[in-house]
Design a protein around this motif. Structure first.
Motif, mmCIF file in Angstrom:
data_model
loop_
_atom_site.group_PDB
_atom_site.id
_atom_site.type_symbol
_atom_site.label_atom_id
_atom_site.label_comp_id
_atom_site.label_asym_id
_atom_site.label_seq_id
_atom_site.Cartn_x
_atom_site.Cartn_y
_atom_site.Cartn_z
ATOM 1 N N LEU A 200 0.829 -1.205 0.000
ATOM 2 C CA LEU A 200 0.000 0.000 0.000
ATOM 3 C C LEU A 200 0.867 1.260 0.000
ATOM 4 C CD1 LEU A 200 -2.836 -1.001 2.523
ATOM 5 C CD2 LEU A 200 -3.049 -0.692 0.050
ATOM 6 N N ILE A 201 1.883 1.257 0.849
ATOM 7 C CA ILE A 201 2.783 2.417 0.905
ATOM 8 C C ILE A 201 3.548 2.554 -0.407
ATOM 9 C CG2 ILE A 201 4.738 3.471 2.106
ATOM 10 C CD1 ILE A 201 3.855 1.977 4.613
ATOM 11 N N TYR A 202 3.990 1.418 -0.968
ATOM 12 C CA TYR A 202 4.742 1.442 -2.229
ATOM 13 C C TYR A 202 3.908 2.057 -3.346
ATOM 14 C CZ TYR A 202 6.487 -0.310 -6.682
ATOM 15 O OH TYR A 202 6.890 -0.400 -7.993
ATOM 16 N N TYR A 203 2.666 1.612 -3.480
ATOM 17 C CA TYR A 203 1.831 2.125 -4.572
ATOM 18 C C TYR A 203 1.446 3.581 -4.345
ATOM 19 C CZ TYR A 203 1.456 -2.333 -6.949
ATOM 20 O OH TYR A 203 1.747 -3.475 -7.649
ATOM 21 N N LEU A 204 1.361 3.982 -3.087
ATOM 22 C CA LEU A 204 1.121 5.392 -2.794
ATOM 23 C C LEU A 204 2.288 6.248 -3.280
ATOM 24 C CD1 LEU A 204 -0.561 7.592 -1.341
ATOM 25 C CD2 LEU A 204 0.693 7.056 0.745
ATOM 26 N N LEU A 205 3.507 5.811 -2.973
ATOM 27 C CA LEU A 205 4.694 6.553 -3.419
ATOM 28 C C LEU A 205 4.869 6.465 -4.935
ATOM 29 C CD1 LEU A 205 7.187 5.558 -0.574
ATOM 30 C CD2 LEU A 205 6.164 7.801 -0.964
ATOM 31 N N LYS A 206 4.533 5.321 -5.512
ATOM 32 C CA LYS A 206 4.620 5.163 -6.959
ATOM 33 C C LYS A 206 3.656 6.110 -7.666
ATOM 34 C CE LYS A 206 4.427 1.656 -10.606
ATOM 35 N NZ LYS A 206 4.123 0.234 -10.919
ATOM 36 N N ALA A 207 2.444 6.239 -7.130
ATOM 37 C CA ALA A 207 1.473 7.174 -7.699
ATOM 38 C C ALA A 207 1.963 8.610 -7.573
ATOM 39 C CB ALA A 207 0.126 7.015 -6.997
ATOM 40 N N LEU A 208 2.618 8.915 -6.452
ATOM 41 C CA LEU A 208 3.181 10.252 -6.259
ATOM 42 C C LEU A 208 4.276 10.522 -7.279
ATOM 43 C CD1 LEU A 208 3.303 12.806 -4.493
ATOM 44 C CD2 LEU A 208 4.948 11.622 -3.039
ATOM 45 N N ALA A 209 5.129 9.531 -7.532
ATOM 46 C CA ALA A 209 6.196 9.688 -8.526
ATOM 47 C C ALA A 209 5.620 9.885 -9.918
ATOM 48 C CB ALA A 209 7.109 8.466 -8.492
ATOM 49 N N ALA A 210 4.569 9.136 -10.248
ATOM 50 C CA ALA A 210 3.934 9.274 -11.564
ATOM 51 C C ALA A 210 3.297 10.649 -11.725
ATOM 52 C CB ALA A 210 2.895 8.175 -11.758
ATOM 53 N N SER A 211 2.651 11.132 -10.663
ATOM 54 C CA SER A 211 2.036 12.460 -10.705
ATOM 55 C C SER A 211 3.087 13.543 -10.898
ATOM 56 C CB SER A 211 1.252 12.721 -9.414
ATOM 57 O OG SER A 211 0.217 11.788 -9.250
ATOM 58 N N TRP A 212 4.215 13.395 -10.200
ATOM 59 C CA TRP A 212 5.290 14.372 -10.359
ATOM 60 C C TRP A 212 5.852 14.341 -11.773
ATOM 61 C CZ3 TRP A 212 7.218 18.667 -8.668
ATOM 62 C CH2 TRP A 212 8.486 19.061 -9.107
ATOM 63 N N ALA A 213 6.001 13.153 -12.355
ATOM 64 C CA ALA A 213 6.535 13.034 -13.709
ATOM 65 C C ALA A 213 5.601 13.723 -14.714
ATOM 66 C CB ALA A 213 6.713 11.563 -14.072
ATOM 67 N N ARG A 214 4.297 13.542 -14.540
ATOM 68 C CA ARG A 214 3.330 14.210 -15.428
ATOM 69 C C ARG A 214 3.384 15.716 -15.262
ATOM 70 N NH1 ARG A 214 0.033 9.769 -13.880
ATOM 71 N NH2 ARG A 214 -0.967 11.051 -12.275
ATOM 72 N N PHE A 215 3.484 16.165 -14.012
ATOM 73 C CA PHE A 215 3.572 17.603 -13.743
ATOM 74 C C PHE A 215 4.840 18.184 -14.353
ATOM 75 C CE2 PHE A 215 5.311 20.947 -10.976
ATOM 76 C CZ PHE A 215 4.312 21.910 -11.088
ATOM 77 N N ASN A 216 5.941 17.444 -14.243
ATOM 78 C CA ASN A 216 7.220 17.912 -14.765
ATOM 79 C C ASN A 216 7.197 18.022 -16.282
ATOM 80 O OD1 ASN A 216 9.670 18.848 -13.904
ATOM 81 N ND2 ASN A 216 10.714 16.893 -14.023
ATOM 82 N N ARG A 217 6.556 17.025 -16.927
ATOM 83 C CA ARG A 217 6.452 17.071 -18.397
ATOM 84 C C ARG A 217 5.558 18.227 -18.846
ATOM 85 N NH1 ARG A 217 6.124 11.343 -17.911
ATOM 86 N NH2 ARG A 217 3.838 11.480 -17.992
ATOM 87 N N ALA A 218 4.480 18.478 -18.080
ATOM 88 C CA ALA A 218 3.564 19.558 -18.431
ATOM 89 C C ALA A 218 4.222 20.914 -18.265
ATOM 90 C CB ALA A 218 2.294 19.475 -17.586
ATOM 91 N N GLY A 219 5.116 21.010 -17.264
ATOM 92 C CA GLY A 219 5.776 22.296 -16.995
ATOM 93 C C GLY A 219 6.955 22.580 -17.879
ATOM 94 N N SER A 220 7.482 21.541 -18.559
ATOM 95 C CA SER A 220 8.671 21.744 -19.387
ATOM 96 C C SER A 220 8.303 22.143 -20.815
ATOM 97 C CB SER A 220 9.476 20.442 -19.409
ATOM 98 O OG SER A 220 8.697 19.379 -19.927
#
Length: 220
Positions: A200-220
């Motif tokens: 549960l903790i792993y998938y929570l952090l994985k979802a956070l990493a995926a969200s950050w990656a999408r945000f980073n691509r949108a901002g670049s």
């Protein structure tokens, strides 16, 4: 083996598992916060101009990365009382996680700093900024953004490493799983319950990493 899994026993221990889950989250969050602070300090020391101070930072990073977390944990657990320093097991666990992960954080942050164009350093220097001002106001804010994803990856490692704290009687997920195994003689149920909590903790952090990656691509 899993076909005979006694889910009723797991449900009986849900209150204990919930406490272990929350403790694992708190240990991981506190350890990560400490690791981030230590990582910034160790990185700044290891790349600053004074050679003797630079050697201290590099020695810390090399020492921590070359020794197992279990050895570091036992060193703090058994060594600090001999120095007259008595701390709760929970606190010792956080310190061990922070010191261990801090060395890896330092290298992650250093890679972010090295990715910054040299002109940024020269511009800051020509503007009269001191070393601390250059790092705090110009370099670190730019270095942190590209290192967020590796930091989340390190956070996942830290969460898994927190299972070692069960060896010093810290009540976290692994310790609760051991309790189920000892109380009911059902090691499989204890291990499965522990694994589900960490997943549960792993998938929570994985979802956070995926969200950050999408945000980073949108901002670049």
């Amino acid at each position: 083996m899993l076909g005979n899994l006694n889910t009723r026993v797991i449900l009986e221990y849900l209150p204990d598992l919930w406490v272990g889950f929350l403790n694992t989250l708190m240990l991981s969050a506190a350890g990560f916060t400490g690791a981030f602070i230590i990582g910034i300090i160790a990185c700044a020391i290891s790349i600053q101009p004074l050679r003797w101070l630079q050697a201290v930072g590099i020695a810390y990073i090399d020492l921590i990365r070359s020794t197992p977390l279990l050895v570091q944990l036992y060193f703090l657990y058994f060594g600090l009382p001999r120095l007259g320093i008595l701390l709760p097991e929970f606190t010792i666990g956080i310190i061990a996680l922070a010191l261990n992960s801090g060395a890896y954080m330092a290298e992650i942050i250093r890679s972010g700093i090295l990715s910054i164009p040299r002109g940024q350093f020269e511009a800051a220097l020509s503007s009269g900024f001191s070393y601390l001002q250059r790092m705090r106001l110009i370099i670190l804010p730019q270095a942190v953004r590209p290192t967020i994803s590796p930091m989340i990856g390190q956070a996942i490692v830290l969460v898994k490493d927190s299972s070692l704290l069960s060896l010093i009687s810290v009540v976290e997920l692994t310790r609760v799983g051991q309790k189920i195994a000892l109380d009911r003689f059902m090691p499989v149920e204890g291990l499965v319950a522990t694994a589900v909590g960490f997943l549960l903790i792993y998938y929570l952090l994985k979802a956070l990493a995926a969200s950050w990656a999408r945000f980073n691509r949108a901002g670049s």
